[in-house]
Scaffold this motif. Structure first.
Motif, PDB file in Angstrom:
ATOM      1  N   GLU A 177      14.448   3.154   4.081  1.00  0.00           N
ATOM      2  CA  GLU A 177      14.536   1.927   3.286  1.00  0.00           C
ATOM      3  C   GLU A 177      14.300   2.240   1.818  1.00  0.00           C
ATOM      4  OE1 GLU A 177      11.604  -0.637   4.998  1.00  0.00           O
ATOM      5  OE2 GLU A 177      12.651  -0.798   6.916  1.00  0.00           O
ATOM      6  N   THR A 178      14.833   1.404   0.962  1.00  0.00           N
ATOM      7  CA  THR A 178      14.656   1.601  -0.474  1.00  0.00           C
ATOM      8  C   THR A 178      13.256   1.143  -0.903  1.00  0.00           C
ATOM      9  OG1 THR A 178      15.492   1.110  -2.681  1.00  0.00           O
ATOM     10  CG2 THR A 178      15.665  -0.652  -1.064  1.00  0.00           C
ATOM     11  N   ILE A 179      12.737   1.832  -1.906  1.00  0.00           N
ATOM     12  CA  ILE A 179      11.436   1.448  -2.468  1.00  0.00           C
ATOM     13  C   ILE A 179      11.597   0.959  -3.907  1.00  0.00           C
ATOM     14  CG2 ILE A 179      10.106   2.973  -0.961  1.00  0.00           C
ATOM     15  CD1 ILE A 179       9.928   4.953  -3.352  1.00  0.00           C
ATOM     16  N   LYS A 180      12.843   0.750  -4.328  1.00  0.00           N
ATOM     17  CA  LYS A 180      13.107   0.416  -5.726  1.00  0.00           C
ATOM     18  C   LYS A 180      12.444  -0.884  -6.188  1.00  0.00           C
ATOM     19  CE  LYS A 180      17.539  -1.949  -5.249  1.00  0.00           C
ATOM     20  NZ  LYS A 180      17.518  -3.119  -6.073  1.00  0.00           N
ATOM     21  N   ASP A 181      12.203  -1.801  -5.277  1.00  0.00           N
ATOM     22  CA  ASP A 181      11.552  -3.050  -5.667  1.00  0.00           C
ATOM     23  C   ASP A 181      10.036  -2.923  -5.730  1.00  0.00           C
ATOM     24  OD1 ASP A 181      13.991  -4.356  -5.846  1.00  0.00           O
ATOM     25  OD2 ASP A 181      13.936  -5.011  -3.756  1.00  0.00           O
ATOM     26  N   TRP A 182       9.512  -1.775  -5.323  1.00  0.00           N
ATOM     27  CA  TRP A 182       8.059  -1.623  -5.210  1.00  0.00           C
ATOM     28  C   TRP A 182       7.451  -0.619  -6.172  1.00  0.00           C
ATOM     29  CZ3 TRP A 182       5.953  -5.435  -2.777  1.00  0.00           C
ATOM     30  CH2 TRP A 182       6.686  -6.102  -1.799  1.00  0.00           C
ATOM     31  N   SER A 224       0.837  -1.196   0.000  1.00  0.00           N
ATOM     32  CA  SER A 224       0.000   0.000   0.000  1.00  0.00           C
ATOM     33  C   SER A 224       0.876   1.251   0.000  1.00  0.00           C
ATOM     34  CB  SER A 224      -0.893   0.014   1.237  1.00  0.00           C
ATOM     35  OG  SER A 224      -0.105   0.194   2.398  1.00  0.00           O
ATOM     36  N   SER A 225       0.248   2.386  -0.284  1.00  0.00           N
ATOM     37  CA  SER A 225       0.989   3.647  -0.236  1.00  0.00           C
ATOM     38  C   SER A 225       1.467   3.937   1.179  1.00  0.00           C
ATOM     39  CB  SER A 225       0.134   4.795  -0.762  1.00  0.00           C
ATOM     40  OG  SER A 225      -1.048   4.927  -0.006  1.00  0.00           O
ATOM     41  N   SER A 226       0.715   3.507   2.175  1.00  0.00           N
ATOM     42  CA  SER A 226       1.154   3.691   3.570  1.00  0.00           C
ATOM     43  C   SER A 226       2.445   2.932   3.841  1.00  0.00           C
ATOM     44  CB  SER A 226       0.079   3.202   4.545  1.00  0.00           C
ATOM     45  OG  SER A 226      -1.090   3.954   4.389  1.00  0.00           O
ATOM     46  N   GLN A 227       2.547   1.730   3.303  1.00  0.00           N
ATOM     47  CA  GLN A 227       3.770   0.955   3.482  1.00  0.00           C
ATOM     48  C   GLN A 227       4.947   1.625   2.770  1.00  0.00           C
ATOM     49  OE1 GLN A 227       1.630  -2.610   2.143  1.00  0.00           O
ATOM     50  NE2 GLN A 227       2.672  -3.705   3.811  1.00  0.00           N
ATOM     51  N   ILE A 228       4.693   2.183   1.588  1.00  0.00           N
ATOM     52  CA  ILE A 228       5.742   2.905   0.859  1.00  0.00           C
ATOM     53  C   ILE A 228       6.208   4.100   1.682  1.00  0.00           C
ATOM     54  CG2 ILE A 228       6.252   4.306  -1.199  1.00  0.00           C
ATOM     55  CD1 ILE A 228       5.981   1.413  -1.990  1.00  0.00           C
ATOM     56  N   ARG A 229       5.269   4.870   2.223  1.00  0.00           N
ATOM     57  CA  ARG A 229       5.626   6.036   3.062  1.00  0.00           C
ATOM     58  C   ARG A 229       6.446   5.604   4.276  1.00  0.00           C
ATOM     59  NH1 ARG A 229       0.436   7.659   1.488  1.00  0.00           N
ATOM     60  NH2 ARG A 229      -0.523   6.743   3.332  1.00  0.00           N
ATOM     61  N   ARG A 236      10.804  15.426  -5.004  1.00  0.00           N
ATOM     62  CA  ARG A 236       9.821  16.365  -4.447  1.00  0.00           C
ATOM     63  C   ARG A 236       9.584  16.166  -2.947  1.00  0.00           C
ATOM     64  NH1 ARG A 236       9.122  15.920  -9.632  1.00  0.00           N
ATOM     65  NH2 ARG A 236       8.431  17.666 -10.865  1.00  0.00           N
ATOM     66  N   ARG A 237      10.350  15.242  -2.373  1.00  0.00           N
ATOM     67  CA  ARG A 237      10.246  14.955  -0.942  1.00  0.00           C
ATOM     68  C   ARG A 237       8.789  14.757  -0.510  1.00  0.00           C
ATOM     69  NH1 ARG A 237      15.278  16.826   1.667  1.00  0.00           N
ATOM     70  NH2 ARG A 237      16.518  17.788   0.058  1.00  0.00           N
ATOM     71  N   LEU A 238       8.081  13.955  -1.283  1.00  0.00           N
ATOM     72  CA  LEU A 238       6.643  13.784  -1.056  1.00  0.00           C
ATOM     73  C   LEU A 238       6.302  13.154   0.295  1.00  0.00           C
ATOM     74  CD1 LEU A 238       5.359  12.715  -4.578  1.00  0.00           C
ATOM     75  CD2 LEU A 238       5.375  14.972  -3.533  1.00  0.00           C
ATOM     76  N   PHE A 239       7.092  12.219   0.732  1.00  0.00           N
ATOM     77  CA  PHE A 239       6.748  11.502   1.961  1.00  0.00           C
ATOM     78  C   PHE A 239       7.744  11.753   3.086  1.00  0.00           C
ATOM     79  CE2 PHE A 239       4.926   8.427  -1.302  1.00  0.00           C
ATOM     80  CZ  PHE A 239       3.672   8.999  -1.256  1.00  0.00           C
ATOM     81  N   VAL A 266       9.003   6.789 -10.824  1.00  0.00           N
ATOM     82  CA  VAL A 266       8.119   7.125  -9.706  1.00  0.00           C
ATOM     83  C   VAL A 266       8.955   7.385  -8.452  1.00  0.00           C
ATOM     84  CG1 VAL A 266       6.295   6.262  -8.180  1.00  0.00           C
ATOM     85  CG2 VAL A 266       6.135   5.896 -10.653  1.00  0.00           C
ATOM     86  N   ALA A 267       9.914   6.524  -8.200  1.00  0.00           N
ATOM     87  CA  ALA A 267      10.788   6.714  -7.033  1.00  0.00           C
ATOM     88  C   ALA A 267      11.541   8.043  -7.140  1.00  0.00           C
ATOM     89  CB  ALA A 267      11.770   5.551  -6.920  1.00  0.00           C
ATOM     90  N   GLU A 268      12.065   8.332  -8.316  1.00  0.00           N
ATOM     91  CA  GLU A 268      12.782   9.590  -8.522  1.00  0.00           C
ATOM     92  C   GLU A 268      11.868  10.788  -8.247  1.00  0.00           C
ATOM     93  OE1 GLU A 268      14.657  12.113 -12.232  1.00  0.00           O
ATOM     94  OE2 GLU A 268      14.668   9.924 -12.359  1.00  0.00           O
ATOM     95  N   TYR A 269      10.656  10.741  -8.734  1.00  0.00           N
ATOM     96  CA  TYR A 269       9.683  11.819  -8.530  1.00  0.00           C
ATOM     97  C   TYR A 269       9.393  12.009  -7.037  1.00  0.00           C
ATOM     98  CZ  TYR A 269       5.369  14.522  -9.121  1.00  0.00           C
ATOM     99  OH  TYR A 269       4.408  15.488  -9.066  1.00  0.00           O
TER     100      TYR A 269
END
Length: 115
Positions: free
Chosen positions: A93-98, A81-86, A110-113, A103-106
């Motif tokens: 932790e890296t999100i590259k596998d998810w 979920s997006s909560s888990q990504i945040r 923009r320091r979204l989370f 998307v990760a770069e964006y």
């Protein structure tokens, strides 16, 4: 599952006059290769949207003579979920596998989370 409630939206029928729809399965609901899932959506569309929708020969979309197409999009289900990504970002932790690299770069640029 959200698409199967679109008939409850205000003026939902006008959407199909102006925009093609892309319907994807969610994790746990199976892929579009599963015939029962496609049949369920096709039946729903014919009942609630317009009876003139018919599956194309490859069963990748529903066509109508005057309305926009409804595409079945195959997806690789990811149980996250997006909560888990945040939470992963907050912990460093890296999100590259998810998420896709762009998307990760964006998100990072923009320091979204980052609170």
């Amino acid at each position: 599952d959200a698409f199967l409630e679109i008939h409850t939206w205000k003026d939902f029928d006008r959407l199909f006059e102006y925009a093609a729809m892309v319907v994807m399965s969610r994790p746990g609901n199976g892929q579009w290769a599963a015939q029962p899932l496609r049949k369920k959506v096709t039946s729903y569309v014919q009942r609630h949207i317009h009876s003139g929708y018919q599956a194309d020969t490859m069963e990748t979309k529903l066509n109508h003579p005057h309305l926009c197409e409804i595409y079945f999009a195959p997806v690789t289900p990811l149980d996250i979920s997006s909560s888990q990504i945040r939470n992963m970002i907050a912990k460093g932790e890296t999100i590259k596998d998810w998420v896709p690299p762009l998307v990760a770069e964006y998100i990072y640029r923009r320091r979204l989370f980052n609170g």
